[in-house]
Design an enzyme around this catalytic site. Structure first.
Site, PDB file in Angstrom:
ATOM      1  N   ASP A   1      -2.601  -4.999   0.644  1.00  0.00           N
ATOM      2  CA  ASP A   1      -2.101  -6.303   1.070  1.00  0.00           C
ATOM      3  C   ASP A   1      -2.771  -6.846   2.328  1.00  0.00           C
ATOM      4  OD1 ASP A   1      -0.888  -4.360   2.641  1.00  0.00           O
ATOM      5  OD2 ASP A   1       1.160  -4.928   2.123  1.00  0.00           O
TER       6      ASP A   1
ATOM      7  N   MET B   1       0.816  -1.202   0.000  1.00  0.00           N
ATOM      8  CA  MET B   1       0.000   0.000   0.000  1.00  0.00           C
ATOM      9  C   MET B   1       0.860   1.266   0.000  1.00  0.00           C
ATOM     10  SD  MET B   1      -2.980  -1.127   2.709  1.00  0.00           S
ATOM     11  CE  MET B   1      -3.988   0.335   2.417  1.00  0.00           C
ATOM     12  N   HIS B   2       0.223   2.388  -0.247  1.00  0.00           N
ATOM     13  CA  HIS B   2       0.741   3.740  -0.001  1.00  0.00           C
ATOM     14  C   HIS B   2       1.785   4.241  -0.997  1.00  0.00           C
ATOM     15  CE1 HIS B   2      -1.245   2.895   3.743  1.00  0.00           C
ATOM     16  NE2 HIS B   2      -0.278   2.136   4.199  1.00  0.00           N
TER      17      HIS B   2
END
Length: 503
Positions: free
Chosen positions: A233, A77-78
């Site tokens: 995830d 992520m991110h």
């Protein structure tokens, strides 16, 4: 069959599942990380594609992929992947574990005073929004070229289909979303110099988002199959172990640590650094506490201090425990006052303290390797207790606590650690099969949910078979209540020392 792709930080994993949910085959390929400066962590997005292509080509050489009905994508992520107007990569992707933009977090929260109410989260360097603010302030030429901002797995989706699309769970981690409303927030985007035109379209994790490009499908021996929204995830990992209903919970004892609880509605506790995100399924959300160092603490101790394999350390510890007196007053390892603070990479929940450090406290001439090993297991467990309390403080009034917690992750292979966690947390833990498969299984299940309309969600996303249950050891409950008091006081006492250079 169904395909699940997991774009992790260290590599890509692809699995193939059957109609019954069994894993038929899998393949992986590595991805390198670049750290050009202190606190920086970047990857070349082209490497994601190369790894994915290599893994699927490997599968296609072993199994006929023409029967794959749908594909799901999960991923780290991110990360900030920046495309120009010609869909060319502007700069290396800035990853979730990049810590360069602490100042920009403060900038955004000062610009949008309601950001925590909108997102349900405190602004942290790991999230995507402050990364773009950093690019705006430090690389204005690159920022001016931005046409689209995509998360890592969504850049893969773009290459697979030509579509700019993200799912709710992954997009919530950008901190540009109104998490309750499940839509982009224009105020937060504006604080980073962006608009909704820079963002991908949003879909649910089990919703068809696009179709595999025909030329790519031919190369892999596949049909032009649906690609579903997928998930970040942790949300995908939760789907993979059957966490699809409100109140279900899991504890992931991996390199980092996660306590994850599914909710029916939006709930938040940002001031304690609890993450509040959309789940991968419609009208579902989740709360998540994150420890930056969990099983990695034991690996660090094994590699750098004991200089022995983890398996040998745990075996020697078990022998030492068995050799101790049955008289509890002489139980020197289990009742040692030694404390380990596990903050080797700073900490998120509940402290949000990038400067926190690890330490052993209470060493004496009697301290042995067994004491140190046990203290590491215990310290991570005590940190999990803090994280669990912070998350459960987010629950709305009269909401019941989870009755049991599914335990997954590499660290959970230790029976000793499983029992220790159950006692320190004072919770029933269920150790199940398949927890090590990870987000790729959840991605495949989301793909099946989108096209297999004859089966229910519980049929497609069952909880894996139970291996063992663990219950709190009542003998040590009071002991750990007292030890947690010292554990918390030790963090409080050392915090000013860790932050002295910032004062």
């Amino acid at each position: 069959m169904y395909m699940g792709i997991d774009l992790g930080t260290s590599g890509v994993k692809v699995i193939i599942t059957s109609e019954c949910g069994d894993i038929l085959d899998s393949a992986s390929a590595p991805v390198a990380i670049s750290r050009p400066h202190a606190l920086w962590s970047e990857q070349n997005p082209q490497d994601w594609w190369t790894a994915t292509n290599n893994a699927i080509q490997t599968l296609s050489s072993r199994i006929d992929l023409r029967d794959v009905k749908a594909m799901g994508i999960a991923g780290q992520m991110h990360g900030a992947t920046l495309l120009d107007g010609n869909d060319q990569i502007i700069r290396p992707a800035i990853l979730w574990n990049d810590g360069r933009c602490e100042a920009q977090c403060k900038d955004i929260e000062e610009s949008v005073s309601t950001s925590r109410e909108i997102t349900g989260n405190i602004m942290m360097p790991g999230f995507t929004a402050p990364k773009l603010r950093w690019v705006q302030q430090n690389e204005p030429e690159n920022f001016a070229r931005i046409a689209k901002v995509l998360l890592p797995k969504d850049y893969l989706r773009f290459l697979l289909s030509g579509k700019y699309i993200s799912d709710m769970s992954d997009a919530a981690g950008t901190l540009w979303m109104d998490t309750r409303k499940r839509q982009w927030d224009t105020t937060l985007l504006a604080a980073c110099g962006l608009t909704t035109e820079h963002m991908p379209e949003l879909v649910e994790g089990n919703q068809i988002s696009a179709y595999l490009d025909k030329s790519i499908a031919e190369q892999w021996g596949m049909q032009s199959i649906p690609i579903v929204g997928g998930a970040g995830d942790n949300a995908a990992g939760a789907v993979g172990v059957g966490l699809v209903h409100a109140g279900q919970a899991m504890l992931s004892l991996g390199t980092s640590g996660v306590y994850f609880v599914v909710t029916d509605g939006f709930q938040a506790n940002p001031d304690s650094a609890v993450h509040s995100f959309c789940h991968a399924l419609p009208q579902k959300w989740h709360l998540m506490s994150v420890l930056l160092s969990a099983a990695s603490c034991l690996q660090w101790y094994a590699d750098k201090i004991a200089q022995k394999p983890v398996s040998q350390l745990l075996s020697e510890l078990n022998v030492a425990l068995k050799n101790e007196s049955s008289d509890l007053s002489n139980d020197s390892i289990r009742r040692s006052p030694l404390i380990f603070l596990p903050y080797l990479s700073g900490e998120r929940t509940p402290h949000n303290d990038a400067s926190a450090t690890g330490s052993f406290f209470g060493l004496t001439h009697d301290t042995s390797q067994a004491h140190l090993t046990y203290a590491v297991l215990e310290g991570v467990s005590l940190a999990f207790a803090d994280a669990v309390d912070a998350l459960e403080a987010s629950f709305v009034k009269n909401q019941a606590l989870p009755e049991e917690v599914t335990l997954i992750g590499g660290g959970a292979k230790s029976r000793l650690w499983r029992q220790l966690l159950a006692t320190v947390l004072d919770k029933k833990l269920c150790f199940r099969e398949g927890g090590e498969v990870g987000p790729s299984l959840g991605a495949a299940r989301l793909a099946q949910l989108a096209v297999d309309t004859e089966k229910t969600i519980d049929q497609i996303c069952p909880q894996p078979a139970l291996i063992e249950e663990y219950h709190p050891d009542s003998t040590f409950l009071d002991w750990y209540k007292q030890k947690r008091t010292t554990f918390k006081a030790l963090y409080t006492a050392t915090k000013p020392l860790n932050n002295k250079d910032k004062q």
